[in-house]
Design a protein around this motif. Structure first.
Motif, PDB file in Angstrom:
ATOM      1  N   LYS A 163       0.958  -1.289  -0.075  1.00  0.00           N
ATOM      2  CA  LYS A 163       0.113   0.132  -0.110  1.00  0.00           C
ATOM      3  C   LYS A 163       0.991   1.331   0.070  1.00  0.00           C
ATOM      4  O   LYS A 163       0.613   2.111  -0.811  1.00  0.00           O
ATOM      5  CB  LYS A 163      -0.957  -0.131   1.084  1.00  0.00           C
ATOM      6  CG  LYS A 163      -1.972   1.183   1.191  1.00  0.00           C
ATOM      7  CD  LYS A 163      -2.956   1.007   2.396  1.00  0.00           C
ATOM      8  CE  LYS A 163      -4.078   2.111   2.291  1.00  0.00           C
ATOM      9  NZ  LYS A 163      -4.880   1.833   3.248  1.00  0.00           N
ATOM     10  N   ARG A 164       1.979   1.174   0.899  1.00  0.00           N
ATOM     11  CA  ARG A 164       2.823   2.523   0.693  1.00  0.00           C
ATOM     12  C   ARG A 164       3.615   2.640  -0.670  1.00  0.00           C
ATOM     13  O   ARG A 164       3.822   3.594  -0.928  1.00  0.00           O
ATOM     14  CB  ARG A 164       3.797   2.275   1.905  1.00  0.00           C
ATOM     15  CG  ARG A 164       3.224   2.691   3.138  1.00  0.00           C
ATOM     16  CD  ARG A 164       4.037   2.904   4.654  1.00  0.00           C
ATOM     17  NE  ARG A 164       4.890   1.458   4.798  1.00  0.00           N
ATOM     18  CZ  ARG A 164       6.021   1.227   4.556  1.00  0.00           C
ATOM     19  NH1 ARG A 164       6.652   2.225   4.378  1.00  0.00           N
ATOM     20  NH2 ARG A 164       6.652   0.229   4.899  1.00  0.00           N
ATOM     21  N   ALA A 165       3.909   1.246  -1.213  1.00  0.00           N
ATOM     22  CA  ALA A 165       4.507   1.434  -2.402  1.00  0.00           C
ATOM     23  C   ALA A 165       3.601   2.177  -3.723  1.00  0.00           C
ATOM     24  O   ALA A 165       3.808   2.974  -4.417  1.00  0.00           O
ATOM     25  CB  ALA A 165       4.902   0.131  -2.721  1.00  0.00           C
ATOM     26  N   LEU A 166       2.281   1.863  -3.273  1.00  0.00           N
ATOM     27  CA  LEU A 166       1.201   2.384  -4.440  1.00  0.00           C
ATOM     28  C   LEU A 166       1.017   3.865  -3.981  1.00  0.00           C
ATOM     29  O   LEU A 166       0.975   4.771  -5.028  1.00  0.00           O
ATOM     30  CB  LEU A 166       0.108   1.563  -4.346  1.00  0.00           C
ATOM     31  CG  LEU A 166      -1.177   2.170  -5.285  1.00  0.00           C
ATOM     32  CD1 LEU A 166      -1.074   2.012  -6.479  1.00  0.00           C
ATOM     33  CD2 LEU A 166      -2.304   1.706  -4.664  1.00  0.00           C
ATOM     34  N   CYS A 167       1.113   3.969  -2.656  1.00  0.00           N
ATOM     35  CA  CYS A 167       0.967   5.512  -2.395  1.00  0.00           C
ATOM     36  C   CYS A 167       1.883   6.524  -2.726  1.00  0.00           C
ATOM     37  O   CYS A 167       1.700   7.532  -3.039  1.00  0.00           O
ATOM     38  CB  CYS A 167       0.510   5.485  -0.742  1.00  0.00           C
ATOM     39  SG  CYS A 167      -0.896   5.016  -0.258  1.00  0.00           S
ATOM     40  N   SER A 168       3.315   5.980  -2.634  1.00  0.00           N
ATOM     41  CA  SER A 168       4.451   6.698  -2.974  1.00  0.00           C
ATOM     42  C   SER A 168       4.330   6.926  -4.769  1.00  0.00           C
ATOM     43  O   SER A 168       4.659   8.028  -5.020  1.00  0.00           O
ATOM     44  CB  SER A 168       5.596   5.697  -2.546  1.00  0.00           C
ATOM     45  OG  SER A 168       5.927   5.823  -1.417  1.00  0.00           O
ATOM     46  N   ALA A 169       3.757   5.987  -5.341  1.00  0.00           N
ATOM     47  CA  ALA A 169       3.881   5.836  -6.818  1.00  0.00           C
ATOM     48  C   ALA A 169       2.598   7.141  -7.269  1.00  0.00           C
ATOM     49  O   ALA A 169       2.891   8.149  -7.879  1.00  0.00           O
ATOM     50  CB  ALA A 169       3.411   4.756  -7.447  1.00  0.00           C
TER      51      ALA A 169
END
Length: 517
Positions: A437-443
Motif C-alpha cells: 500500500k505504501r509502494a502504491l501510495c508513493s507512486a
C-alpha cells in the motif's frame, strides 16, 4: 545477563514476521531484537544508516533534479535562440512531454523496485538517464528534444517514489520527516546551485570543435543592438547538458557501491570493500523498530488485485492531490525562475546566479519544520503554513512594481513550495500501513506530483512574459486548494482517531494505531 543467548532464545525472526498479521501495535513492546543492542549501539547503527542511505539518495536526487529542470537555465544561456524555442509553444512542449511517461510509469516502477531491489534499480536508472542527458547537448532541431524528454520521463519515473518508499521502510513514523527533509534538501541544492554551476559550464563555450555546434548570437527583443554572428566551438548551453550528464553518471557509479537494500536484506547486502552493511542482529533491530511502530516491516507476496485495491482508499488520493498542487508551484518556479529573473532586467549571468539564495532559505525552513514535526508529532500545520506563505509570496512575485519586492516574493514562494515537499511526503507515510500500500501510495503521490509538473510547465507561457499573470493566478489557486484539502483531511483523521479512542473501528486494521494530524 547474556544478551546473545536471550536474543537467540526470544527473538522473532524476519521469516516469522513475513507471515504474521499483528493485530496490536503494543504486541512487540518487549521485542528481544530491540533489547539485543545497547542504546549506544542503537544510535551508532542508526547514524550509519543515515550517512549511507540519505547521502546516497540525496546526491542521486540532486542529479535527477538537475537533469529534469535544467531547461530553464539552458534556455537563457542560448538554447532558445539556437533551437528557435521562442516560436509558439515550443519551450512549453519540450518541458511538458517529460511528464507523460513520468506519470504513467510510476505505479509499475515501484513494483519493479521492490522486485529487483534498490541496489540495482536506483543507480541503474540513474546511470541510464545520465547518459541520455549527454545527448541533449548534441541536439540540432527543437523537435529532437521531444523523444529525449519522453525517454527521460521513463527512466526517472521510479526514482523519486522509490526513494520515498525506501526511506519509509527504514525509519519509524516520527523519525522520518528529518530524513525526508535532508534527502530533499540535498536534492533541492541542485536547484539552488545549478544556476551557478551552469554559468561556469557556459564559460566552456570556446572549447570543442565543429561549427555546427557553435552558439549563434544576434539582436533580440531584450538586446536589439547585439551584433550577429556565431561563437566558435561548442555552445555554452550544450556544455550544461554534457557536464551535468557526466556528473550524473559519476554519481550513479558511486551509487552502485553505496546504495543499501531493504532492512530485512541488509545483513546480506555488501557494499564498501565487499563488507556487509549490517550484521544480522543489527538488521533484525531495524526490522523490529518498524514492526513495533506500525507492524508492516516485511512485504507480503505481491498480488496485483490487492495492490490495485489499495487505491480505493480516499486518503491516498487526498495526499496525492495535495502533493500535486504543491509541485505545481515547485516545478513552475524550477522551470521558469531563470526566465522570470531575466524578465526583471537581470543579465544572463545574474539571472542564473540569483536562483540560488531563495533555495538556501527554503533549505533552512524545510529542516526547521522537519525537526519540529518529528519532535511534536504534527504534520498538517506545516503544510498549511507553507501554503499561506505561498499565497503571500506569489502575488509579490507577479504583481509588485519594484524589482526588490518581486525578488522578495521569489524567496517566499520558493521556500513555501520546496519546504512543503517533505512535509507532505511524511504526512502521507505516517498515515499508511502495509508495504504494498505504501509502494502504491508513493507512486500515486509522486505521479500526481508529475501532473503538477505538467500544469506548472504550461501555465507560464512565453507570450505572458514578463509578468506571467496566468501562471501566477494558477499557482495562487493551487496554494488555496492545499489549505482546503489539508483541513478536510485533518477533519477525517480527527474523527477516525476519536472513534478509535472510544473503542470503535481500528485504524488501518491495527489496534493502537492513530492518524497523525
Amino acid at each position: 545477563m547474556d544478551t546473545n543467548k536471550d536474543y537467540e532464545k526470544d527473538t522473532v525472526t524476519i521469516g516469522d514476521i513475513a507471515g504474521e498479521n499483528t493485530s496490536s501495535i503494543t504486541s512487540l513492546d518487549n521485542d528481544a531484537r530491540i533489547n539485543a543492542l545497547t542504546p549506544e549501539e542503537q544510535k551508532k547503527v542508526i547514524w550509519r544508516i543515515d550517512v549511507r542511505l540519505i547521502l546516497t539518495l540525496g546526491f542521486m536526487y540532486c542529479a535527477s533534479l538537475m537533469d529534469r529542470t535544467n531547461l530553464g537555465i539552458a534556455a537563457v544561456a542560448g538554447m532558445t535562440r539556437d533551437l528557435q524555442l521562442s516560436v509558439g509553444a515550443r519551450y512549453s512542449i519540450i518541458t511538458l512531454v517529460f511528464f507523460f511517461t513520468y506519470v504513467l510509469l510510476q505505479p509499475p516502477a515501484t513494483v519493479v523496485l521492490r522486485k529487483l531491489g534498490p541496489k540495482l534499480f536506483l543507480p541503474g536508472t540513474c546511470l541510464a538517464w545520465g547518459i541520455l542527458t549527454l545527448g541533449f547537448g548534441f541536439v540540432h532541431e527543437w523537435h529532437s528534444m521531444i523523444p529525449l524528454r519522453l525517454v527521460l520521463g521513463v527512466l526517472e519515473a521510479g526514482f523519486f517514489p522509490g526513494c520515498a518508499y525506501l526511506l519509509s521502510c527504514w525509519y519509524p513514523r516520527y523519525e522520518l520527516q528529518k530524513r525526508n527533509a535532508v534527502f530533499f534538501l540535498i536534492g533541492s541544492m541542485a536547484s539552488a546551485f545549478s544556476g551557478v554551476l551552469s554559468y561556469g559550464f557556459m564559460q566552456l563555450n570556446t572549447l570543442g570543435s565543429g561549427k555546427n555546434l557553435g552558439q549563434s548570437y544576434g539582436p533580440t527583443a531584450a538586446d536589439p543592438d547585439a551584433p550577429s554572428g556565431r561563437l566558435p566551438g561548442i555552445a555554452g548551453w550544450r556544455w550544461i547538458f554534457i557536464m551535468q550528464g557526466l556528473l550524473t553518471c559519476a554519481v550513479a557509479l558511486i551509487g552502485f557501491v553505496t546504495i543499501v537494500d531493504f532492512p530485512e536484506n541488509a545483513a546480506k547486502s555488501k557494499g564498501w570493500l565487499n563488507m556487509k552493511f549490517l550484521t544480522q542482529k543489527e538488521s533484525d533491530f531495524i526490522v523490529a523498530r518498524i514492526q513495533k511502530d506500525r507492524s508492516d516491516a516485511i512485504a507480503a507476496k505481491f498480488n496485483l488485485s490487492a495492490y490495485l485495491r489499495c487505491g480505493a482508499d480516499l486518503k491516498v488520493w487526498g495526499f496525492a492531490a495535495i502533493f500535486g498542487l504543491t509541485t505545481t508551484i515547485t516545478y513552475a518556479i524550477a522551470f521558469f525562475l531563470p526566465l522570470i529573473l531575466r524578465g526583471m532586467g537581470f543579465s544572463v549571468g545574474m539571472s542564473q546566479v540569483l536562483v540560488a539564495p531563495p533555495y538556501v532559505l527554503a533549505a533552512v525552513v524545510m529542516f526547521g519544520m522537519a525537526w519540529a514535526g518529528d519532535k511534536y508529532h504534527i504534520r498538517s500545520p506545516f503544510v498549511i503554513a507553507n501554503a499561506v506563505l505561498a499565497i503571500i509570496g506569489l502575488p509579490l512575485l507577479g504583481f509588485a512594481s519594484s524589482t526588490g519586492a518581486r525578488y522578495f516574493g521569489v524567496f517566499l514562494a520558493t521556500t513555501a513550495a520546496n519546504a512543503n515537499v517533505p512535509c507532505v511526503l511524511t504526512w502521507q507515510a505516517n498515515n499508511i500501513r502495509g508495504q504494498w500500500k505504501r509502494a502504491l501510495c508513493s507512486a500515486t503521490l509522486v505521479g500526481t506530483g508529475g501532473i503538477g509538473g505538467i500544469i506548472g510547465s504550461t501555465v507560464f507561457r512565453s507570450e505572458d512574459a514578463p509578468g506571467y499573470r496566468p501562471g501566477i493566478y494558477c499557482t495562487i489557486l493551487a496554494a488555496v486548494l492545499i489549505i482546503v484539502l489539508s483541513l478536510a483531511m485533518d477533519y477525517k483523521f480527527w474523527k477516525a482517531n476519536k472513534r478509535a479512542d472510544a473503542g470503535g473501528k481500528a485504524i488501518e486494521g491495527l489496534e493502537g494505531f492513530r492518524y497523525t494530524l
